[in-house]
Design a protein around this motif. Structure first.
Motif, PDB file in Angstrom:
ATOM      1  N   MET A  16      34.149 -41.982 -28.884  1.00 17.96           N
ATOM      2  CA  MET A  16      32.810 -41.612 -29.288  1.00 17.96           C
ATOM      3  C   MET A  16      31.894 -41.662 -28.074  1.00 17.96           C
ATOM      4  N   SER A  17      31.012 -40.690 -28.010  1.00 22.42           N
ATOM      5  CA  SER A  17      30.099 -40.684 -26.876  1.00 22.42           C
ATOM      6  C   SER A  17      29.124 -41.836 -26.989  1.00 22.42           C
ATOM      7  N   GLN A  18      28.653 -42.284 -25.854  1.00 21.75           N
ATOM      8  CA  GLN A  18      27.734 -43.408 -25.843  1.00 21.75           C
ATOM      9  C   GLN A  18      26.343 -42.911 -26.204  1.00 21.75           C
ATOM     10  N   ARG A  19      25.711 -43.573 -27.155  1.00 27.27           N
ATOM     11  CA  ARG A  19      24.388 -43.176 -27.614  1.00 27.27           C
ATOM     12  C   ARG A  19      23.409 -44.330 -27.404  1.00 27.27           C
ATOM     13  N   ASN A  20      22.157 -43.980 -27.464  1.00 29.03           N
ATOM     14  CA  ASN A  20      21.114 -44.991 -27.410  1.00 29.03           C
ATOM     15  C   ASN A  20      21.242 -45.853 -28.672  1.00 29.03           C
ATOM     16  N   ASN A  21      21.327 -47.163 -28.533  1.00 26.45           N
ATOM     17  CA  ASN A  21      21.519 -48.056 -29.668  1.00 26.45           C
ATOM     18  C   ASN A  21      20.245 -48.294 -30.470  1.00 26.45           C
ATOM     19  N   LEU A  22      19.147 -47.683 -30.105  1.00 27.42           N
ATOM     20  CA  LEU A  22      17.895 -47.848 -30.819  1.00 27.42           C
ATOM     21  C   LEU A  22      17.933 -47.003 -32.090  1.00 27.42           C
ATOM     22  N   TYR A  23      17.855 -47.642 -33.242  1.00 27.16           N
ATOM     23  CA  TYR A  23      17.868 -46.932 -34.512  1.00 27.16           C
ATOM     24  C   TYR A  23      16.709 -47.423 -35.356  1.00 27.16           C
ATOM     25  N   PHE A  24      15.939 -46.494 -35.881  1.00 25.46           N
ATOM     26  CA  PHE A  24      14.827 -46.823 -36.760  1.00 25.46           C
ATOM     27  C   PHE A  24      15.300 -46.706 -38.202  1.00 25.46           C
ATOM     28  N   SER A  25      15.241 -47.798 -38.931  1.00 25.71           N
ATOM     29  CA  SER A  25      15.662 -47.774 -40.336  1.00 25.71           C
ATOM     30  C   SER A  25      14.794 -46.800 -41.121  1.00 25.71           C
ATOM     31  N   ARG A  26      15.437 -46.166 -42.104  1.00 20.26           N
ATOM     32  CA  ARG A  26      14.752 -45.189 -42.939  1.00 20.26           C
ATOM     33  C   ARG A  26      14.999 -45.534 -44.405  1.00 20.26           C
ATOM     34  N   ASP A  27      14.159 -45.025 -45.279  1.00 14.26           N
ATOM     35  CA  ASP A  27      14.342 -45.241 -46.713  1.00 14.26           C
ATOM     36  C   ASP A  27      15.692 -44.715 -47.185  1.00 14.26           C
ATOM     37  N   ILE A  28      16.185 -43.656 -46.576  1.00 12.70           N
ATOM     38  CA  ILE A  28      17.446 -43.040 -46.991  1.00 12.70           C
ATOM     39  C   ILE A  28      18.639 -43.968 -46.758  1.00 12.70           C
ATOM     40  N   ASP A  29      18.517 -44.929 -45.862  1.00 11.56           N
ATOM     41  CA  ASP A  29      19.644 -45.816 -45.543  1.00 11.56           C
ATOM     42  C   ASP A  29      20.169 -46.547 -46.776  1.00 11.56           C
ATOM     43  N   LEU A  30      19.264 -47.012 -47.624  1.00 16.82           N
ATOM     44  CA  LEU A  30      19.686 -47.709 -48.841  1.00 16.82           C
ATOM     45  C   LEU A  30      20.456 -46.764 -49.771  1.00 16.82           C
ATOM     46  N   HIS A  31      19.996 -45.531 -49.873  1.00 17.95           N
ATOM     47  CA  HIS A  31      20.675 -44.539 -50.720  1.00 17.95           C
ATOM     48  C   HIS A  31      22.055 -44.191 -50.159  1.00 17.95           C
ATOM     49  N   LEU A  32      22.151 -44.080 -48.856  1.00 19.78           N
ATOM     50  CA  LEU A  32      23.445 -43.782 -48.235  1.00 19.78           C
ATOM     51  C   LEU A  32      24.422 -44.934 -48.432  1.00 19.78           C
ATOM     52  N   LYS A  33      23.935 -46.162 -48.328  1.00 16.25           N
ATOM     53  CA  LYS A  33      24.789 -47.327 -48.551  1.00 16.25           C
ATOM     54  C   LYS A  33      25.280 -47.361 -49.993  1.00 16.25           C
ATOM     55  N   THR A  34      24.393 -47.071 -50.932  1.00 16.77           N
ATOM     56  CA  THR A  34      24.775 -47.021 -52.348  1.00 16.77           C
ATOM     57  C   THR A  34      25.822 -45.946 -52.573  1.00 16.77           C
ATOM     58  N   TRP A  35      25.645 -44.777 -51.960  1.00 21.66           N
ATOM     59  CA  TRP A  35      26.624 -43.681 -52.064  1.00 21.66           C
ATOM     60  C   TRP A  35      27.977 -44.137 -51.547  1.00 21.66           C
ATOM     61  N   LYS A  36      27.988 -44.790 -50.408  1.00 22.84           N
ATOM     62  CA  LYS A  36      29.242 -45.233 -49.801  1.00 22.84           C
ATOM     63  C   LYS A  36      29.973 -46.219 -50.700  1.00 22.84           C
ATOM     64  N   GLU A  37      29.248 -47.128 -51.316  1.00 22.43           N
ATOM     65  CA  GLU A  37      29.861 -48.192 -52.102  1.00 22.43           C
ATOM     66  C   GLU A  37      30.337 -47.733 -53.478  1.00 22.43           C
ATOM     67  N   ASP A  38      29.916 -46.562 -53.926  1.00 24.79           N
ATOM     68  CA  ASP A  38      30.363 -46.023 -55.210  1.00 24.79           C
ATOM     69  C   ASP A  38      31.776 -45.470 -55.040  1.00 24.79           C
ATOM     70  N   ILE A  39      32.754 -46.057 -55.728  1.00 21.40           N
ATOM     71  CA  ILE A  39      34.151 -45.631 -55.531  1.00 21.40           C
ATOM     72  C   ILE A  39      34.387 -44.204 -56.035  1.00 21.40           C
ATOM     73  N   HIS A  40      33.472 -43.674 -56.825  1.00 15.33           N
ATOM     74  CA  HIS A  40      33.597 -42.302 -57.331  1.00 15.33           C
ATOM     75  C   HIS A  40      32.589 -41.364 -56.667  1.00 15.33           C
ATOM     76  N   HIS A  41      32.202 -41.701 -55.426  1.00 14.01           N
ATOM     77  CA  HIS A  41      31.176 -40.859 -54.802  1.00 14.01           C
ATOM     78  C   HIS A  41      31.703 -39.451 -54.558  1.00 14.01           C
ATOM     79  N   LYS A  42      30.797 -38.528 -54.639  1.00 14.68           N
ATOM     80  CA  LYS A  42      31.091 -37.116 -54.435  1.00 14.68           C
ATOM     81  C   LYS A  42      30.741 -36.756 -52.996  1.00 14.68           C
ATOM     82  N   PRO A  43      31.134 -35.570 -52.556  1.00 14.43           N
ATOM     83  CA  PRO A  43      30.765 -35.157 -51.188  1.00 14.43           C
ATOM     84  C   PRO A  43      29.254 -35.260 -50.995  1.00 14.43           C
TER      85      PRO A  43
END
Length: 76
Positions: free
Chosen positions: A1-28
């Motif tokens: 993986m290419s090296q990227r700037n490690n600075l990341y600003f949290s966003r409201d979408i992060d919680l939704h993405l985490k919920t999507w990931k943890e759902d064992i029946h998640h869709k694309p």
């Protein structure tokens, strides 16, 4: 993986993405929105939580489009 700037600003979408990931029946996942709001950064940040993560960028690598030129039918 290419090296990227490690600075990341949290966003409201992060919680939704985490919920999507943890759902064992998640869709694309399809993420849409205005330009320059952090969609790609949020998905890359989510990708860091997976053991394997591959980013396919059709704009930077237009030749990859050929992989989908024959058929998108998974039964073929």
């Amino acid at each position: 993986m290419s090296q990227r700037n490690n600075l990341y600003f949290s966003r409201d979408i992060d919680l939704h993405l985490k919920t999507w990931k943890e759902d064992i029946h998640h869709k694309p996942l399809l993420l849409r929105g205005a330009r320059q709001v952090g969609k790609s950064s949020a998905v890359r940040h989510l990708g860091e939580t997976f053991e394997y993560f591959l980013e396919v960028n059709f704009e930077r690598n237009p030749d990859i489009k050929q992989l989908f030129s024959v058929s998108l039918n998974p039964k073929v």
